[in-house]
Design a protein around this motif. Structure first.
Motif, mmCIF file in Angstrom:
data_model
loop_
_atom_site.group_PDB
_atom_site.id
_atom_site.type_symbol
_atom_site.label_atom_id
_atom_site.label_comp_id
_atom_site.label_asym_id
_atom_site.label_seq_id
_atom_site.Cartn_x
_atom_site.Cartn_y
_atom_site.Cartn_z
ATOM 1 N N MET A 63 0.811 -1.218 0.000
ATOM 2 C CA MET A 63 0.000 0.000 0.000
ATOM 3 C C MET A 63 0.850 1.276 0.000
ATOM 4 O O MET A 63 0.311 2.374 -0.073
ATOM 5 C CB MET A 63 -0.922 0.010 1.216
ATOM 6 N N ARG A 64 2.164 1.129 0.061
ATOM 7 C CA ARG A 64 3.034 2.305 0.159
ATOM 8 C C ARG A 64 2.867 3.301 -0.982
ATOM 9 O O ARG A 64 2.851 4.513 -0.736
ATOM 10 C CB ARG A 64 4.491 1.875 0.303
ATOM 11 N N PRO A 65 2.724 2.861 -2.240
ATOM 12 C CA PRO A 65 2.532 3.865 -3.302
ATOM 13 C C PRO A 65 1.283 4.730 -3.071
ATOM 14 O O PRO A 65 1.319 5.942 -3.284
ATOM 15 C CB PRO A 65 2.404 3.019 -4.582
ATOM 16 N N VAL A 66 0.222 4.121 -2.599
ATOM 17 C CA VAL A 66 -1.004 4.864 -2.311
ATOM 18 C C VAL A 66 -0.785 5.798 -1.122
ATOM 19 O O VAL A 66 -1.199 6.961 -1.138
ATOM 20 C CB VAL A 66 -2.182 3.893 -2.047
ATOM 21 N N MET A 67 -0.104 5.300 -0.090
ATOM 22 C CA MET A 67 0.168 6.112 1.100
ATOM 23 C C MET A 67 1.050 7.312 0.745
ATOM 24 O O MET A 67 0.823 8.412 1.241
ATOM 25 C CB MET A 67 0.837 5.266 2.187
ATOM 26 N N ARG A 68 2.052 7.077 -0.113
ATOM 27 C CA ARG A 68 2.920 8.190 -0.527
ATOM 28 C C ARG A 68 2.115 9.247 -1.282
ATOM 29 O O ARG A 68 2.337 10.436 -1.107
ATOM 30 C CB ARG A 68 4.065 7.687 -1.409
#
Length: 158
Positions: A63-68
């Motif tokens: 989920m990191r790309p969305v969180m970034r």
């Protein structure tokens, strides 16, 4: 609750200066945590950048790309979101000594700056540059410290 202060620091040294000034002046809480509790929380969140985060925190790495894209701009803003629950490992104890925790925060920042090489990947934002990790921690410190109103205020005039 009255209006929160708007705080911005160029780096973590600015946050250190603010904690020392709040300790010197005294403060009024506008949130749930004391100066000591805020410093302990900042240490608990910041130290894993050097030491590494628990493995379970990377379970949602996908989920990191969305969180970034969605959360990081909010974290870096002047009015970062309030009321987001933190993992229990990052919650400070109820009773801490302000002066001792300010000094522990100072030591944590010194250790953070002395760290050679890359910092550990952030649980929400992944691998970031040294500059961005410090910016994230600096904005996080400003977010929490804005809930403390210095007791001494300049009145100006004659």
């Amino acid at each position: 609750m009255s209006e929160l202060r708007i705080l911005q620091f160029d780096d973590l040294d600015g946050a250190v200066a603010e904690t020392r000034e709040l300790l010197r002046s005294g403060y009024t809480r506008q949130g749930n945590w004391s100066l000591g509790q805020i410093c302990r929380h900042l240490i608990l969140v910041q130290d894993p950048s050097v030491d590494g985060y628990p493995k379970w925190m990377s379970l949602f790495a996908f989920m990191r790309p969305v969180m970034r894209r969605l959360l990081l701009p909010k974290v870096l803003s002047d009015d970062s979101p309030r009321g987001i629950r933190t993992a229990s490992m990052f919650v400070p104890p109820a009773e801490v000594d302000d002066a001792a925790e300010v000094e522990r925060f100072v030591a944590s920042v010194e250790r953070f700056h002395a760290h050679a090489g890359d910092y550990a990947p952030h649980p929400a934002f992944g691998q970031q540059s040294r500059e961005m990790i410090e910016r994230i921690h600096t904005c996080h410190a400003a977010h929490h410290l804005r809930f403390l109103q210095p007791a001494e205020t300049s009145t100006g005039g004659i």
